[in-house]
Write a protein that holds these residues in place. Structure first.
Motif, short mmCIF file in Angstrom:
data_model
loop_
_atom_site.label_atom_id
_atom_site.label_comp_id
_atom_site.label_asym_id
_atom_site.label_seq_id
_atom_site.Cartn_x
_atom_site.Cartn_y
_atom_site.Cartn_z
N UNK A 1 -18.88 6.95 16.91
CA UNK A 1 -18.40 7.28 15.58
C UNK A 1 -17.48 8.50 15.60
N UNK A 2 -17.73 9.45 16.48
CA UNK A 2 -16.90 10.66 16.52
C UNK A 2 -15.45 10.38 16.88
N UNK A 3 -15.21 9.26 17.55
CA UNK A 3 -13.86 8.93 17.99
C UNK A 3 -13.16 7.92 17.10
N UNK A 4 -13.79 7.58 15.98
CA UNK A 4 -13.19 6.66 15.02
C UNK A 4 -12.68 7.46 13.83
N UNK A 5 -11.47 7.12 13.40
CA UNK A 5 -10.84 7.85 12.30
C UNK A 5 -10.27 6.86 11.30
N UNK A 6 -10.45 7.18 10.04
CA UNK A 6 -9.82 6.42 8.95
C UNK A 6 -9.05 7.43 8.12
N UNK A 7 -7.79 7.12 7.91
CA UNK A 7 -6.93 7.99 7.13
C UNK A 7 -6.26 7.18 6.04
N UNK A 8 -6.06 7.82 4.91
CA UNK A 8 -5.31 7.20 3.81
C UNK A 8 -4.43 8.27 3.20
N UNK A 9 -3.15 7.96 3.09
CA UNK A 9 -2.20 8.88 2.49
C UNK A 9 -1.35 8.08 1.49
N UNK A 10 -0.94 8.75 0.44
CA UNK A 10 -0.04 8.16 -0.54
C UNK A 10 1.14 9.11 -0.69
N UNK A 11 2.33 8.57 -0.46
CA UNK A 11 3.56 9.35 -0.59
C UNK A 11 4.34 8.83 -1.79
N UNK A 12 4.86 9.77 -2.59
CA UNK A 12 5.76 9.43 -3.68
C UNK A 12 7.17 9.78 -3.24
N UNK A 13 8.07 8.85 -3.41
CA UNK A 13 9.45 9.04 -2.97
C UNK A 13 10.40 8.67 -4.10
N UNK A 14 11.43 9.48 -4.28
CA UNK A 14 12.40 9.24 -5.35
C UNK A 14 13.58 8.44 -4.82
N UNK A 15 13.26 7.29 -4.30
CA UNK A 15 14.26 6.36 -3.77
C UNK A 15 13.65 4.95 -3.88
N UNK A 16 14.50 3.96 -3.98
CA UNK A 16 14.03 2.59 -4.20
C UNK A 16 13.24 2.01 -3.04
N UNK A 17 12.41 1.04 -3.38
CA UNK A 17 11.53 0.43 -2.38
C UNK A 17 12.28 -0.25 -1.23
N UNK A 18 13.44 -0.90 -1.46
CA UNK A 18 14.11 -1.52 -0.31
C UNK A 18 14.51 -0.51 0.77
N UNK A 19 14.96 0.67 0.35
CA UNK A 19 15.35 1.69 1.33
C UNK A 19 14.14 2.25 2.07
N UNK A 20 13.04 2.44 1.36
CA UNK A 20 11.83 2.94 2.01
C UNK A 20 11.32 1.93 3.02
N UNK A 21 11.24 0.68 2.61
CA UNK A 21 10.76 -0.37 3.51
C UNK A 21 11.68 -0.48 4.73
N UNK A 22 12.97 -0.41 4.50
CA UNK A 22 13.93 -0.47 5.60
C UNK A 22 13.74 0.64 6.61
N UNK A 23 13.47 1.85 6.13
CA UNK A 23 13.25 2.98 7.03
C UNK A 23 11.96 2.80 7.83
N UNK A 24 10.95 2.23 7.21
CA UNK A 24 9.67 2.03 7.90
C UNK A 24 9.77 1.00 9.01
N UNK A 25 10.48 -0.08 8.76
CA UNK A 25 10.55 -1.14 9.78
C UNK A 25 11.49 -0.78 10.92
N UNK A 26 12.36 0.19 10.71
CA UNK A 26 13.28 0.64 11.76
C UNK A 26 12.62 1.76 12.58
#
Length: 145
Positions: A1-26
């Motif tokens: 259990x000590x070596x297992x990690x669960x993380x959750x983050x939420x980022x707010x960005x002032x740019x449209x979803x297509x550009x965010x998705x594009x940056x993530x897949x690249x």
């Protein structure tokens, strides 16, 4: 259990979803905007090797293999092997001017150094990850501005 990690983050960005998705897949662009991502080497269309180093003096190397890339739903998932085993899933939602990026990670450390020190250093590892994610959010905002 000590070596297992669960993380959750939420980022707010002032740019449209297509550009965010594009940056993530690249993935090869990540070192341009995320200072803790030191290198990305593309293996094939679905696989890359990544090296990361945040604040603490250790480097993590792992292979990412895309298992889901669905732009209409904004969902991206990669399976991870190497110093980290598990997965990371990102979901982008919003519109053409603002986006919400939810990042869920479920990993187990396999790097011997991290496994050895987890009983005493786990809080430091979690803090190190939080700092890395904060720098990633800041970097992505600047990159997409």
């Amino acid at each position: 259990m000590l070596n297992e990690y669960r993380f959750r983050r939420v980022w707010s960005l002032h740019v449209g979803t297509p550009r965010v998705f594009g940056a993530l897949v690249d993935l090869t662009s990540w070192p341009l905007w995320w200072p803790d991502v030191r290198s990305v080497q593309r293996i094939d269309d679905d696989t890359a090797e990544m090296t990361c180093r945040a604040t603490l003096p250790y480097t993590l190397g792992f292979r990412l293999r895309r298992s889901v890339q669905d732009e209409p739903t904004g969902r991206l998932r990669v399976e991870m092997t190497g110093d980290l085993e598990g997965h990371t899933e990102a979901t982008v939602s919003g519109d053409d001017s603002t986006s919400r990026l939810e990042i869920d990670q479920c990993v187990e450390t396999t790097k011997p150094l991290l496994r050895t020190f987890a009983p005493v250093a786990r809080p430091l590892f979690v803090a190190n990850h939080a700092l890395m994610m904060r720098r990633g959010q800041r970097g992505l905002r600047a990159y997409l501005a």
